[in-house]
Write a protein that holds these residues in place. Structure first.
Motif, PDB file in Angstrom:
ATOM      1  N   ASN A  87      36.358  31.615  41.001  1.00 28.43           N
ATOM      2  CA  ASN A  87      35.761  32.927  40.733  1.00 28.43           C
ATOM      3  C   ASN A  87      36.810  34.034  40.822  1.00 28.43           C
ATOM      4  O   ASN A  87      36.848  34.940  39.992  1.00 28.43           O
ATOM      5  N   LYS A  88      37.658  33.941  41.837  1.00 29.87           N
ATOM      6  CA  LYS A  88      38.717  34.937  42.018  1.00 29.87           C
ATOM      7  C   LYS A  88      39.665  34.926  40.818  1.00 29.87           C
ATOM      8  O   LYS A  88      40.036  35.976  40.302  1.00 29.87           O
ATOM      9  N   GLU A  91      38.004  36.545  37.817  1.00 29.35           N
ATOM     10  CA  GLU A  91      37.975  38.001  37.946  1.00 29.35           C
ATOM     11  C   GLU A  91      39.355  38.606  37.708  1.00 29.35           C
ATOM     12  O   GLU A  91      39.488  39.632  37.044  1.00 29.35           O
TER      13      GLU A  91
END
Length: 132
Positions: A87-88, A91
């Motif tokens: 997810n990081k 993003e």
């Protein structure tokens, strides 16, 4: 600001490389089987009598069950950490321009190669020989 971004990128790289490797398949051994093996080894090495053997087996079994439970919890945490890192990464990629993304991907590949090289040449503890 550049320092913070650099630290962020290094952290992402290390975590991505650490989780990118697939663990080797291992034969599942039950706590009971492991306790039996450990007990037999100690019986042979320490010449345990039957009373000691039974007590040692119970001790090994107790701790092997605890270890198995902890290993299962660690696997769950590892999966959660992988999801967080993915997810990081997504993003971060959304914040970068296409050129920055390309540079970032190249940088990650370089870091991965460097870490792999360092891992292979790293000396094993207690020996003067590098890993093979």
């Amino acid at each position: 600001m550049k320092t913070k971004i650099g630290i962020l990128l290094v952290t992402i790289c290390f975590s991505a490389v650490a989780f990118a490797q697939k663990p080797k398949e291992r034969k599942e051994v039950s706590p009971e089987q492991m306790a039996q093996k450990q007990t037999e080894m100690l019986k042979t090495r320490l010449q345990l009598n039957e009373t000691q053997k039974k007590k040692v087996y119970e001790l090994n079994l107790k701790y092997n069950k605890e270890n198995k439970m902890l290993m299962e919890q660690m696997q769950e945490l590892r999966k959660k950490m992988q999801e967080l890192n993915q997810n990081k990464e997504a993003e971060l990629k959304g914040m970068l321009t296409p050129e920055q993304n390309a540079a970032y991907d190249l940088w990650k590949q370089d870091r991965k190669r460097e870490m792999k090289k360092n891992f292979k040449t790293e000396k094993r503890p207690g020996t003067a020989q590098p890993r093979k």
